[in-house]
Motif scaffolding. Structure first.
Motif, PDB file in Angstrom:
ATOM      1  N   GLY A   1       3.166  -6.693   6.439  1.00  0.00           N
ATOM      2  CA  GLY A   1       3.696  -6.696   4.867  1.00  0.00           C
ATOM      3  C   GLY A   1       3.568  -5.378   4.501  1.00  0.00           C
ATOM      4  O   GLY A   1       2.971  -4.397   5.219  1.00  0.00           O
ATOM      5  N   ALA A   2       4.085  -5.071   3.252  1.00  0.00           N
ATOM      6  CA  ALA A   2       4.021  -3.761   2.490  1.00  0.00           C
ATOM      7  C   ALA A   2       2.710  -3.524   2.199  1.00  0.00           C
ATOM      8  O   ALA A   2       2.193  -2.405   2.216  1.00  0.00           O
ATOM      9  CB  ALA A   2       4.969  -3.827   1.396  1.00  0.00           C
ATOM     10  N   THR A   3       1.774  -4.440   1.789  1.00  0.00           N
ATOM     11  CA  THR A   3       0.431  -4.306   1.330  1.00  0.00           C
ATOM     12  C   THR A   3      -0.310  -3.527   2.444  1.00  0.00           C
ATOM     13  O   THR A   3      -0.978  -2.639   2.091  1.00  0.00           O
ATOM     14  CB  THR A   3      -0.074  -5.545   0.811  1.00  0.00           C
TER      15      THR A   3
ATOM     16  N   TYR B   1       1.869  -1.926  -9.647  1.00  0.00           N
ATOM     17  CA  TYR B   1       1.444  -2.945  -8.883  1.00  0.00           C
ATOM     18  C   TYR B   1      -0.126  -2.921  -8.527  1.00  0.00           C
ATOM     19  O   TYR B   1      -0.511  -1.754  -8.360  1.00  0.00           O
ATOM     20  CB  TYR B   1       2.180  -3.121  -7.587  1.00  0.00           C
TER      21      TYR B   1
ATOM     22  N   TYR C   1      -2.478  -0.395  -5.269  1.00  0.00           N
ATOM     23  CA  TYR C   1      -2.586   0.907  -4.987  1.00  0.00           C
ATOM     24  C   TYR C   1      -4.212   1.394  -5.453  1.00  0.00           C
ATOM     25  O   TYR C   1      -4.858   2.030  -4.849  1.00  0.00           O
ATOM     26  CB  TYR C   1      -1.816   1.765  -5.820  1.00  0.00           C
TER      27      TYR C   1
ATOM     28  N   ASN D   1       7.437   3.545  -7.412  1.00  0.00           N
ATOM     29  CA  ASN D   1       7.827   2.025  -6.921  1.00  0.00           C
ATOM     30  C   ASN D   1       9.165   1.840  -7.873  1.00  0.00           C
ATOM     31  O   ASN D   1       9.265   1.903  -8.997  1.00  0.00           O
ATOM     32  CB  ASN D   1       6.767   1.173  -7.433  1.00  0.00           C
TER      33      ASN D   1
ATOM     34  N   ASN E   1       8.236  -3.190 -10.050  1.00  0.00           N
ATOM     35  CA  ASN E   1       7.372  -4.355 -10.541  1.00  0.00           C
ATOM     36  C   ASN E   1       6.102  -3.746 -11.339  1.00  0.00           C
ATOM     37  O   ASN E   1       5.374  -2.966 -10.783  1.00  0.00           O
ATOM     38  CB  ASN E   1       6.867  -4.995  -9.169  1.00  0.00           C
TER      39      ASN E   1
ATOM     40  N   ASP F   1       7.152   2.945  -2.698  1.00  0.00           N
ATOM     41  CA  ASP F   1       7.042   1.508  -2.554  1.00  0.00           C
ATOM     42  C   ASP F   1       8.484   0.895  -2.917  1.00  0.00           C
ATOM     43  O   ASP F   1       8.691   0.810  -3.938  1.00  0.00           O
ATOM     44  CB  ASP F   1       6.123   0.957  -3.238  1.00  0.00           C
TER      45      ASP F   1
ATOM     46  N   VAL G   1       9.754  -1.956  -1.769  1.00  0.00           N
ATOM     47  CA  VAL G   1       9.896  -3.476  -1.491  1.00  0.00           C
ATOM     48  C   VAL G   1      11.081  -4.277  -2.130  1.00  0.00           C
ATOM     49  O   VAL G   1      11.527  -5.236  -1.619  1.00  0.00           O
ATOM     50  CB  VAL G   1       8.557  -4.398  -1.748  1.00  0.00           C
ATOM     51  N   TYR G   2      11.647  -3.781  -3.243  1.00  0.00           N
ATOM     52  CA  TYR G   2      12.661  -4.440  -3.994  1.00  0.00           C
ATOM     53  C   TYR G   2      14.160  -3.666  -3.734  1.00  0.00           C
ATOM     54  O   TYR G   2      15.163  -3.791  -4.569  1.00  0.00           O
ATOM     55  CB  TYR G   2      12.455  -4.762  -5.630  1.00  0.00           C
TER      56      TYR G   2
ATOM     57  N   SER H   1       9.466  -4.562   2.665  1.00  0.00           N
ATOM     58  CA  SER H   1       8.909  -5.975   2.814  1.00  0.00           C
ATOM     59  C   SER H   1       9.870  -6.933   3.150  1.00  0.00           C
ATOM     60  O   SER H   1      11.043  -7.233   2.546  1.00  0.00           O
ATOM     61  CB  SER H   1       7.984  -6.060   1.513  1.00  0.00           C
TER      62      SER H   1
ATOM     63  N   LYS I   1       9.868  -9.742   0.779  1.00  0.00           N
ATOM     64  CA  LYS I   1      10.450  -9.846  -0.554  1.00  0.00           C
ATOM     65  C   LYS I   1      12.227  -9.993  -0.472  1.00  0.00           C
ATOM     66  O   LYS I   1      12.729 -10.860  -1.179  1.00  0.00           O
ATOM     67  CB  LYS I   1      10.491  -8.559  -1.264  1.00  0.00           C
TER      68      LYS I   1
ATOM     69  N   LYS J   1       3.923 -12.253   5.351  1.00  0.00           N
ATOM     70  CA  LYS J   1       3.264 -10.924   5.411  1.00  0.00           C
ATOM     71  C   LYS J   1       3.787 -10.114   6.793  1.00  0.00           C
ATOM     72  O   LYS J   1       3.031  -9.613   7.433  1.00  0.00           O
ATOM     73  CB  LYS J   1       1.838 -11.110   5.528  1.00  0.00           C
TER      74      LYS J   1
HETATM   75  C1  LIG Z   1       5.696  -3.333  -5.840  1.00  0.00           C
HETATM   76  C2  LIG Z   1       5.199  -4.427  -4.638  1.00  0.00           C
HETATM   77  N1  LIG Z   1       4.649  -3.853  -3.701  1.00  0.00           N
HETATM   78  C3  LIG Z   1       4.176  -4.450  -2.669  1.00  0.00           C
HETATM   79  C4  LIG Z   1       4.160  -5.854  -2.705  1.00  0.00           C
HETATM   80  C5  LIG Z   1       3.376  -6.548  -1.340  1.00  0.00           C
HETATM   81  O1  LIG Z   1       4.348  -6.753  -0.425  1.00  0.00           O
HETATM   82  P1  LIG Z   1       3.987  -7.701   0.829  1.00  0.00           P
HETATM   83  O2  LIG Z   1       4.283  -9.078   0.241  1.00  0.00           O
HETATM   84  O3  LIG Z   1       4.942  -7.431   1.779  1.00  0.00           O
HETATM   85  O4  LIG Z   1       2.763  -7.324   1.216  1.00  0.00           O
HETATM   86  C6  LIG Z   1       4.557  -6.360  -3.779  1.00  0.00           C
HETATM   87  C7  LIG Z   1       4.423  -7.887  -3.907  1.00  0.00           C
HETATM   88  O5  LIG Z   1       4.417  -8.595  -4.908  1.00  0.00           O
HETATM   89  C8  LIG Z   1       5.242  -5.729  -4.818  1.00  0.00           C
HETATM   90  O6  LIG Z   1       5.481  -6.361  -5.832  1.00  0.00           O
END
Ligand SMILES: Cc1ncc(COP(=O)(O)O)c(C=O)c1O
Length: 378
Positions: free
Chosen positions: A92-94, A118, A121, A163, A167, A195, A197-198, A226, A229, A237
């Motif tokens: 996952g991105a996290t 988000y 961080y 980002n 988000n 970031d 992810v979107y 991600s 997403k 993940k």
């Molecule tokens: C801006 C942002 N970065 C990262 C993530 C996390 O992504 P992942 O579920 O792939 O870890 C999210 C998930 O809500 C997000 O909104």
């Protein structure tokens, strides 16, 4: 026991999710779809499991998937990443974000973050004894004041986290924003954590401005993505990051002791699935339709809004309806009206409250319709 994260409490997502369950509410709080992934993708994972891909993957990810990702960068953004040395598959991105921060942030290093942000961080920076420098973006447009950013950059600035699409605001950065960032960091050693992810959820013909398209940014940036997403598989993940090899080399030193590798059968499946670019290119229209459906259904409500330009989140301003703070209002919404959303103050510096709630529209039409009916009643 001394907590390493004394300020961190149960996240608002857990709180609202629990309340939504308790009150059998429609849950537009957490950011995940209530519809399933493409059955073809699920079939590919099942096939990979049946074919015996059930042990560790290579630490950096399977090469077939990294090659597909390199091709995607080339096709979409006209840039080259070496799949051998510049792309790593992550849980996952996290995990990518946590590992990037752990790799580069030393004690007292400063990391610039744009608020609302988000929530993963700041704790990662704190655990590594760095210092988060928060720059608040102003509602309702959340545009960046580049003079303010300039004032916050100094010799201790090690990293800037960006980002876009953003988000929770649903705003996106323009080419001019990226040019401004590029000009500010050009003669510094600042690393950018971008970031994205979107990246595939952006509306109204806007183009995603990836850091990789700007040469002086690409040379110092991590792009974080991600699969959760993009392919409606947040529970899997799975994600990846890309960066110049000198940075990726250091990243992998930490990654290998952090998770070692990401899920193997899913990597096999994504390597095959990504061969068809429509799998990710069609995501924009899917979500734009959902956004438009939701906004049309609430147009006569008392909530005010600026349509989201990216992500699957929509902010709604309830200031005409109530002067309660956003946490109280969100609780009232779930308890009295059985609809769950996220109060924006939790993402802001000093919990600034602009009477805004965030709603996730990654939901089936019937869910959105029921939610809209409630919003029109209030
Ligand atoms: C801006 C942002 N970065 C990262 C993530 C996390 O992504 P992942 O579920 O792939 O870890 C999210 C998930 O809500 C997000 O909104």
């Amino acid at each position: 026991m001394t907590s390493k994260l004394p300020e961190v409490k149960t996240t608002i997502f857990t709180v609202m999710g629990k309340l939504a369950k308790e009150y059998s509410a429609i849950n537009l709080s957490q950011g995940f779809p209530d519809f399933d992934a493409d059955p073809k993708l699920i079939e590919l994972v099942t096939k990979a499991m049946k074919n015996g891909y059930n042990q560790y993957a290579p630490m950096q990810g399977i090469i077939e998937l990294r090659e597909q990702i390199a091709k995607k960068f080339d096709d979409l953004y006209n840039v080259t990443y070496n799949p051998e040395t510049e792309i790593t598959i992550t849980a996952g991105a996290t995990q990518a974000i946590f590992t990037i921060i752990s790799t580069f942030i030393h004690q007292d290093d400063e990391v610039i973050i744009f608020k609302p942000a988000y929530d993963c961080y700041e704790p990662a920076i704190e655990l590594n004894k760095g210092k988060s420098i928060l720059i608040q973006l102003e509602a309702p447009n959340y545009n960046v004041d580049w003079n303010k950013v300039k004032q916050h950059i100094n010799s201790k600035t090690k990293m800037i986290i960006i980002n876009t699409p953003h988000n929770p605001s649903g705003s996106v950065w323009s080419k001019q924003d990226m040019n401004q960032l590029e000009a500010l960091v050009k003669d510094t050693n600042i690393i950018i954590l971008s970031d994205e992810v979107y990246e595939h959820i952006i509306f109204d013909e806007q183009l995603h401005q990836s850091v990789c398209m700007f040469p002086h940014l690409k040379e110092r940036s991590f792009v974080v993505a991600s699969f959760g997403k993009t392919f409606h598989t947040t529970g899997w993940k799975m994600g990846y990051c890309a960066a110049p090899s000198k940075f990726m080399h250091e990243f992998r030193k930490v990654h290998q002791f952090n998770v070692f590798c990401a899920n193997h059968p899913m990597q096999i499946a994504f390597a095959e699935y990504l061969k068809n670019p429509n799998t990710y290119l069609n995501i924009n229209s899917l979500y734009q339709e959902k956004r438009d459906f939701f906004l049309d259904a609430i147009k006569d409500s008392r909530f005010k809004f600026i349509p989201s330009i990216g992500t699957y989140f929509q902010l709604l301003d309830y200031s005409v309806i109530s002067n309660e703070n956003d946490i109280e209002f969100a609780q009232k919404l779930v308890k009295e009206y059985r609809l769950a959303a996220i109060p924006i103050s939790v993402f802001n510096s000093n919990q600034i409250d602009n009477n805004m709630l965030r709603f996730c529209f990654a939901k089936k039409k019937e869910t959105l319709k029921r939610a809209a009916e409630i919003l029109c009643e209030i």
